[in-house]
Design an enzyme around this catalytic site. Structure first.
Site: not given
Length: 254
Positions: A57-61
């Site tokens: 999953i995305d770093k910012d999620t």
């Protein structure tokens, strides 16, 4: 097994898998563009040992990530993700108000498609990508959206929403407006101190809320949910109080 700290929460762990909920801003494994960035697998190594990523999953999620704890489990989990047998549900807070109640986006995506390493829609070279969206409801200038990605392309939800005309709150890559969410801007008759006010939310408003997998050893079907982090939950509660729409008021996992 249950554990909490400022970076991650252990939702579930046994000899074969570990299910964690992470804070925004943390990578889940090594990244070739940012090799020195904080990594969840390294943060959790002392408590859980070596962890092997079967998906990303995305770093910012924020939210759910499932790790394998041995190579056999990793292979079994990877096959599930490749065959699209894993059910994933995300919650996003976006700017604006969709006119649709449900929307399916089928747009081929190419990762690292521009100078900012963003994923782009590319009908010639992109890989097939599909996301189901549901409009949970509007809250003043925002709306809560449920996203169910079928495929797992990099930044898929963010790109599919952006192409549909909606940017996620505080998205540094795909949204033109990175302004934090402040209570003073959404609540009438707010009486706080504008100088001292702290934003409710100042990071990407995307949360991996739930996931349903088949256990790689027992073959039992298992569903996990990740509570909202404090900043996103504070935003949810304030918006629900003011506008009467709460993404957690119903069980959106079906």
């Amino acid at each position: 097994m249950s554990s909490k700290n400022s970076v991650y929460t252990i939702i579930y762990a046994d000899d074969d898998i570990a299910v964690l909920s992470k804070k925004s801003g943390i990578l889940i494994a090594a990244d070739r563009f940012n090799p020195d960035a904080p990594r969840l697998d390294l943060f959790a190594r002392e408590e859980l040992g070596d962890l092997f990523a079967a998906h990303r999953i995305d770093k910012d999620t924020s939210g759910l990530i499932v790790y394998a704890r041995n190579q056999e489990a990793r292979r079994a989990l990877s096959i599930q993700f490749e065959k699209r047998e894993v059910r994933k549900v995300y919650h996003a807070l976006v700017y604006g108000h969709p006119l649709w109640q449900e929307l399916t986006v089928d747009l081929p995506l190419q990762p690292d498609g521009d100078s900012r390493h963003r994923t782009v829609v590319n009908k010639k070279f992109g890989k097939p990508s599909r996301t189901f969206f549901r409009n949970i409801g509007g809250c003043g200038p925002f709306s809560w959206i449920e996203a169910r990605p079928v495929t797992g392309r990099t930044h898929q939800i963010r790109v599919h929403l952006a192409d549909s005309g909606f940017s996620i709150v505080c998205d540094p890559l795909y949204g033109g407006n990175q302004k934090p969410v402040r209570l003073s801007e959404i609540k009438r008759k707010w009486r706080g101190d504008e100088v001292e006010e702290r934003p409710l939310l100042s990071r990407l408003a995307l949360h991996a809320y739930s996931m349903e997998i088949t256990h790689p050893v027992t073959n039992n079907r298992m569903t996990f949910r990740a509570e909202y982090p404090k900043d996103l939950d504070a935003t949810r509660r304030q918006l629900a109080k003011i506008f009467g729409v709460d993404p957690l008021a119903e069980d959106t996992v079906k």
